[in-house]
Design a protein around this motif. Structure first.
Motif, short mmCIF file in Angstrom:
data_model
loop_
_atom_site.label_atom_id
_atom_site.label_comp_id
_atom_site.label_asym_id
_atom_site.label_seq_id
_atom_site.Cartn_x
_atom_site.Cartn_y
_atom_site.Cartn_z
N THR A 27 7.84 4.67 1.50
CA THR A 27 6.76 4.52 0.52
C THR A 27 6.81 3.14 -0.12
O THR A 27 7.89 2.62 -0.40
N LEU A 29 6.26 1.30 -3.40
CA LEU A 29 6.15 1.58 -4.82
C LEU A 29 5.65 0.34 -5.56
O LEU A 29 6.08 -0.77 -5.28
N THR A 116 1.88 4.25 -6.27
CA THR A 116 1.87 3.64 -4.94
C THR A 116 0.47 3.11 -4.65
O THR A 116 -0.49 3.42 -5.36
#
Length: 123
Positions: A27, A29, A116
Motif C-alpha cells: 500500500t 500511504l 492512501t
C-alpha cells in the motif's frame, strides 16, 4: 463515534509497547490520523495516559524496514501527520513516551487511520 480503544494493558509510560497494522497487499500511504485517548471528547482527556512520542516501524514488500519518529500533542481529537511511504505491508507503532502517566492509567489510542491514494482499475 467509537466506543473502543487500544491500550497495552500496563500502566505508566508503556515504553516499548506496540500496536501493528498490516495490509493485505502493498500500500502507498500518504498521511495518518491518530486519535489519542479513550475517545474524541475533551472531557475524557485526563482519564488515560496519552502517547507523546512513538516510533513507526514501516515494513515494505521487499522486507526493508524504516523507522520514523512521530510526536503527538496532548489534545483531544484526531492529529494528522504526513506519512509518505510506498509498498507498505505493515506499520508497527511503538510507544516511547506518554503524557499524563500514572499507576492507575494506561496509554490509550482511540483510532489510527491511514490515508492512501485512490486507485482505479480499467476494466
Amino acid at each position: 463515534m467509537s466506543n473502543s480503544w487500544w491500550g497495552p494493558g500496563v500502566s505508566q509510560s508503556a515504553d516499548g509497547e506496540w500496536i501493528e497494522a498490516r495490509f493485505n497487499e502493498p500500500t502507498r500511504l500518504l498521511d495518518i490520523l491518530i486519535t489519542s485517548g479513550i475517545s474524541t471528547k475533551a472531557s475524557d482527556l485526563s482519564e488515560a495516559a496519552l502517547p507523546h512520542r512513538m516510533d513507526a516501524i514501516i515494513i515494505t514488500a521487499d522486507g526493508k524496514q524504516t523507522t520514523r519518529q512521530i510526536t503527538l500533542d496532548q489534545v483531544s481529537g484526531p492529529q494528522q501527520r504526513k506519512f509518505r511511504a510506498q509498498n507498505v505491508v505493515s506499520v508497527r507503532f511503538v510507544i516511547r513516551s506518554a503524557f499524563n502517566v500514572g499507576a492507575d492509567k494506561q496509554v490509550s489510542i482511540a483510532e489510527i487511520e491511514f490515508f492512501t491514494r485512490a486507485t482505479t482499475s480499467g476494466t
